[in-house]
Design a protein around this motif. Sequence first.
Motif, PDB file in Angstrom:
ATOM      1  N   ALA A 188      84.168 -29.235  37.804  1.00  0.00           N
ATOM      2  CA  ALA A 188      83.781 -27.836  37.627  1.00  0.00           C
ATOM      3  C   ALA A 188      84.883 -26.881  38.087  1.00  0.00           C
ATOM      4  O   ALA A 188      84.954 -25.738  37.625  1.00  0.00           O
ATOM      5  CB  ALA A 188      82.486 -27.553  38.394  1.00  0.00           C
ATOM      6  N   MET A 189      85.755 -27.316  39.010  1.00  0.00           N
ATOM      7  CA  MET A 189      86.788 -26.449  39.565  1.00  0.00           C
ATOM      8  C   MET A 189      88.113 -26.545  38.819  1.00  0.00           C
ATOM      9  O   MET A 189      88.878 -25.577  38.749  1.00  0.00           O
ATOM     10  CB  MET A 189      87.025 -26.791  41.045  1.00  0.00           C
ATOM     11  N   LEU A 190      88.423 -27.723  38.275  1.00  0.00           N
ATOM     12  CA  LEU A 190      89.760 -27.963  37.720  1.00  0.00           C
ATOM     13  C   LEU A 190      90.187 -26.979  36.630  1.00  0.00           C
ATOM     14  O   LEU A 190      91.359 -26.569  36.613  1.00  0.00           O
ATOM     15  CB  LEU A 190      89.855 -29.391  37.192  1.00  0.00           C
ATOM     16  N   PRO A 191      89.311 -26.578  35.706  1.00  0.00           N
ATOM     17  CA  PRO A 191      89.781 -25.644  34.662  1.00  0.00           C
ATOM     18  C   PRO A 191      90.319 -24.328  35.210  1.00  0.00           C
ATOM     19  O   PRO A 191      91.133 -23.670  34.555  1.00  0.00           O
ATOM     20  CB  PRO A 191      88.531 -25.416  33.797  1.00  0.00           C
ATOM     21  N   ILE A 224      95.163 -36.947  42.438  1.00  0.00           N
ATOM     22  CA  ILE A 224      94.630 -38.231  42.869  1.00  0.00           C
ATOM     23  C   ILE A 224      93.114 -38.164  42.836  1.00  0.00           C
ATOM     24  O   ILE A 224      92.487 -37.458  43.635  1.00  0.00           O
ATOM     25  CB  ILE A 224      95.128 -38.602  44.280  1.00  0.00           C
ATOM     26  N   ASP A 225      92.533 -38.910  41.911  1.00  0.00           N
ATOM     27  CA  ASP A 225      91.085 -38.927  41.711  1.00  0.00           C
ATOM     28  C   ASP A 225      90.444 -39.849  42.744  1.00  0.00           C
ATOM     29  O   ASP A 225      90.578 -41.075  42.680  1.00  0.00           O
ATOM     30  CB  ASP A 225      90.782 -39.409  40.291  1.00  0.00           C
ATOM     31  N   THR A 267      86.374 -36.255  36.662  1.00  0.00           N
ATOM     32  CA  THR A 267      87.487 -35.441  37.159  1.00  0.00           C
ATOM     33  C   THR A 267      88.831 -35.927  36.619  1.00  0.00           C
ATOM     34  O   THR A 267      89.656 -35.129  36.144  1.00  0.00           O
ATOM     35  CB  THR A 267      87.502 -35.447  38.697  1.00  0.00           C
ATOM     36  N   GLY A 268      89.088 -37.235  36.699  1.00  0.00           N
ATOM     37  CA  GLY A 268      90.369 -37.767  36.255  1.00  0.00           C
ATOM     38  C   GLY A 268      90.615 -37.550  34.777  1.00  0.00           C
ATOM     39  O   GLY A 268      91.714 -37.138  34.363  1.00  0.00           O
ATOM     40  N   GLU A 269      89.595 -37.810  33.972  1.00  0.00           N
ATOM     41  CA  GLU A 269      89.735 -37.634  32.531  1.00  0.00           C
ATOM     42  C   GLU A 269      89.981 -36.173  32.161  1.00  0.00           C
ATOM     43  O   GLU A 269      90.813 -35.853  31.304  1.00  0.00           O
ATOM     44  CB  GLU A 269      88.486 -38.151  31.805  1.00  0.00           C
ATOM     45  N   LEU A 270      89.251 -35.277  32.827  1.00  0.00           N
ATOM     46  CA  LEU A 270      89.439 -33.854  32.563  1.00  0.00           C
ATOM     47  C   LEU A 270      90.837 -33.409  32.958  1.00  0.00           C
ATOM     48  O   LEU A 270      91.471 -32.607  32.260  1.00  0.00           O
ATOM     49  CB  LEU A 270      88.390 -33.036  33.316  1.00  0.00           C
ATOM     50  N   ALA A 271      91.340 -33.914  34.088  1.00  0.00           N
ATOM     51  CA  ALA A 271      92.687 -33.556  34.526  1.00  0.00           C
ATOM     52  C   ALA A 271      93.717 -33.961  33.474  1.00  0.00           C
ATOM     53  O   ALA A 271      94.637 -33.184  33.153  1.00  0.00           O
ATOM     54  CB  ALA A 271      92.997 -34.208  35.868  1.00  0.00           C
ATOM     55  N   CYS A 272      93.568 -35.170  32.914  1.00  0.00           N
ATOM     56  CA  CYS A 272      94.494 -35.619  31.865  1.00  0.00           C
ATOM     57  C   CYS A 272      94.424 -34.707  30.645  1.00  0.00           C
ATOM     58  O   CYS A 272      95.458 -34.343  30.063  1.00  0.00           O
ATOM     59  CB  CYS A 272      94.172 -37.055  31.472  1.00  0.00           C
ATOM     60  N   GLU A 273      93.216 -34.319  30.271  1.00  0.00           N
ATOM     61  CA  GLU A 273      93.040 -33.442  29.120  1.00  0.00           C
ATOM     62  C   GLU A 273      93.670 -32.073  29.376  1.00  0.00           C
ATOM     63  O   GLU A 273      94.343 -31.511  28.504  1.00  0.00           O
ATOM     64  CB  GLU A 273      91.559 -33.296  28.812  1.00  0.00           C
ATOM     65  N   LEU A 274      93.472 -31.539  30.573  1.00  0.00           N
ATOM     66  CA  LEU A 274      94.063 -30.241  30.908  1.00  0.00           C
ATOM     67  C   LEU A 274      95.586 -30.329  30.895  1.00  0.00           C
ATOM     68  O   LEU A 274      96.273 -29.386  30.484  1.00  0.00           O
ATOM     69  CB  LEU A 274      93.564 -29.778  32.279  1.00  0.00           C
ATOM     70  N   GLY A 275      96.111 -31.456  31.367  1.00  0.00           N
ATOM     71  CA  GLY A 275      97.556 -31.631  31.366  1.00  0.00           C
ATOM     72  C   GLY A 275      98.122 -31.646  29.960  1.00  0.00           C
ATOM     73  O   GLY A 275      99.175 -31.047  29.695  1.00  0.00           O
ATOM     74  N   ARG A 276      97.433 -32.334  29.045  1.00  0.00           N
ATOM     75  CA  ARG A 276      97.897 -32.374  27.657  1.00  0.00           C
ATOM     76  C   ARG A 276      97.811 -30.995  27.005  1.00  0.00           C
ATOM     77  O   ARG A 276      98.689 -30.587  26.253  1.00  0.00           O
ATOM     78  CB  ARG A 276      97.059 -33.379  26.863  1.00  0.00           C
ATOM     79  N   ARG A 277      96.743 -30.273  27.347  1.00  0.00           N
ATOM     80  CA  ARG A 277      96.512 -28.976  26.722  1.00  0.00           C
ATOM     81  C   ARG A 277      97.427 -27.897  27.303  1.00  0.00           C
ATOM     82  O   ARG A 277      97.921 -27.032  26.586  1.00  0.00           O
ATOM     83  CB  ARG A 277      95.053 -28.581  26.912  1.00  0.00           C
ATOM     84  N   GLN A 278      97.661 -27.942  28.639  1.00  0.00           N
ATOM     85  CA  GLN A 278      98.391 -26.892  29.322  1.00  0.00           C
ATOM     86  C   GLN A 278      99.899 -27.032  29.159  1.00  0.00           C
ATOM     87  O   GLN A 278     100.611 -26.057  28.953  1.00  0.00           O
ATOM     88  CB  GLN A 278      98.041 -26.907  30.814  1.00  0.00           C
ATOM     89  N   GLY A 279     100.385 -28.260  29.311  1.00  0.00           N
ATOM     90  CA  GLY A 279     101.834 -28.417  29.342  1.00  0.00           C
ATOM     91  C   GLY A 279     102.370 -27.932  30.678  1.00  0.00           C
ATOM     92  O   GLY A 279     101.652 -27.863  31.673  1.00  0.00           O
ATOM     93  N   GLY A 280     103.630 -27.564  30.737  1.00  0.00           N
ATOM     94  CA  GLY A 280     104.219 -27.083  31.976  1.00  0.00           C
ATOM     95  C   GLY A 280     104.753 -28.228  32.815  1.00  0.00           C
ATOM     96  O   GLY A 280     105.401 -29.147  32.301  1.00  0.00           O
ATOM     97  N   LEU A 281     104.487 -28.214  34.121  1.00  0.00           N
ATOM     98  CA  LEU A 281     104.991 -29.257  35.004  1.00  0.00           C
ATOM     99  C   LEU A 281     104.400 -30.612  34.623  1.00  0.00           C
ATOM    100  O   LEU A 281     103.243 -30.693  34.180  1.00  0.00           O
ATOM    101  CB  LEU A 281     104.634 -28.936  36.462  1.00  0.00           C
ATOM    102  N   PRO A 282     105.166 -31.683  34.808  1.00  0.00           N
ATOM    103  CA  PRO A 282     104.640 -33.019  34.545  1.00  0.00           C
ATOM    104  C   PRO A 282     103.428 -33.313  35.447  1.00  0.00           C
ATOM    105  O   PRO A 282     103.412 -32.942  36.620  1.00  0.00           O
ATOM    106  CB  PRO A 282     105.808 -33.947  34.887  1.00  0.00           C
ATOM    107  N   LEU A 283     102.427 -33.976  34.881  1.00  0.00           N
ATOM    108  CA  LEU A 283     101.207 -34.304  35.612  1.00  0.00           C
ATOM    109  C   LEU A 283     100.993 -35.808  35.596  1.00  0.00           C
ATOM    110  O   LEU A 283     101.012 -36.434  34.528  1.00  0.00           O
ATOM    111  CB  LEU A 283      99.997 -33.596  34.994  1.00  0.00           C
ATOM    112  N   ILE A 284     100.781 -36.381  36.769  1.00  0.00           N
ATOM    113  CA  ILE A 284     100.438 -37.789  36.909  1.00  0.00           C
ATOM    114  C   ILE A 284      99.054 -37.858  37.538  1.00  0.00           C
ATOM    115  O   ILE A 284      98.816 -37.247  38.594  1.00  0.00           O
ATOM    116  CB  ILE A 284     101.455 -38.546  37.784  1.00  0.00           C
TER     117      ILE A 284
END
Length: 412
Positions: free
Chosen positions: A67-70, A90-91, A98-115
């Motif tokens: 709920a917070m990540l977006p 780190i999930d 949470t982990g899946e949403l973070a990956c999706e946000l990373g693909r959508r947002q771009g910017g700094l590399p996300l692991i």
Amino acid sequence: MGQTAHVSADAWTSVVTVVSALSLAAWLWLLLARGFFWRTNVRLPAQEEPDAWPSVCVVVPARDEAAMLPASLPSLLAQDYPGRAEVFLIDDGSTDGTGELACELGRRQGGLPLIVASPGEPPAGWTGKLWAVRHGVDLARRREPEYLLLTDADIAHAPDSLRRLVAAARTGRFDVVSQMARLRVASVWERLVVPAFVYFFAQLYPFRWIGKDRADTNGGAGRTGTAAAAGGCVLLRTEAAERARVPDSIRHAVIDDVALARAVKGGGGRIWLGLADRVHSVRPYPCLRDLWRMVSRSAYAQLRHSPLLLAGTAVGLALVYLVPPVAVLVGATTGSTTAAVLGATSWLVMAGTYVPMLRYYRQPVWLAPLLPFTAFLYLLMTVDSAVQHYRGRGAAWKGRTYARPDAVPDEG
């Protein structure tokens, strides 16, 4: 009979007068000799941009934070940082995606590399958050960063936040630069409780004392030894973390930010803590129940699970915050001008020291006289924290309950 009652009333008034005088003395000491804790002008220190920007790895422990990540993660990925920077989320055993949403946000947002990674369940003796931090730090060290930014999954950063943190750390040669994120203040209970939460924290750990080095004899031993950080935003020099064995040395700490600061400062590191202008929490606390849980989960841990410290805290809170309005009431009902004046003066000083924090949170100053009521709530929360601890439910957070530090095995 009537004469006895009159003597008892006089004795009661005399007691209230003496106690209210002690309360006023305490407030004068807090006003002048507690590091001017009530002032809110301790902001990010002077910054000069370096010729070469150091590399930074951002570590974000997250447990059930979908709920917070977006509202938070995109702000990290969008950092305008001239050097090399990466984000490690780190999930920590989330069940809400949470982990899946973070990956999706990373693909959508771009910017700094996300692991995005997961360390599994924490072993005995570790809190979940610090186990996640350790996993993130281990991954980050493979990049050999000069700094680590430890930030929570509910914290949003302005685009220049990382840039300014690093510049402040390099300019001031700080091993830790931490900012107390501006918490959300929207609901009625948030208005009553949140500014007071930061006010009480600053009273306990005056920001001006935290920035003093141990070698600085001008401030006195108690002042130079003061150490604290705000876990939502901690820029940590990697070398200092290794020297202090962070996070391993604080693996069981429920109040991990203060423990981290003590470990770094105890190892000779320089730390700085102040209020944030461009870092804020997106987590809502709409009900008193939510705020109660936030405070009570760690309040007794702050007192080192000591009944003696709990009793002393209760007496201290009563003397400082509850006696002034009681003295005004007793003075008004018994005609004791002395008790009323002493109580009113203490109450006025109390409210006056609270006004800067209310202004920082953009709240009306008429909330200042209500601070005794809020302090009474905090007293109840602290007592409840102790009760929950002895019922075996202390330091409970997101499905986990942590034992007191001396009850966990030592891993050496």
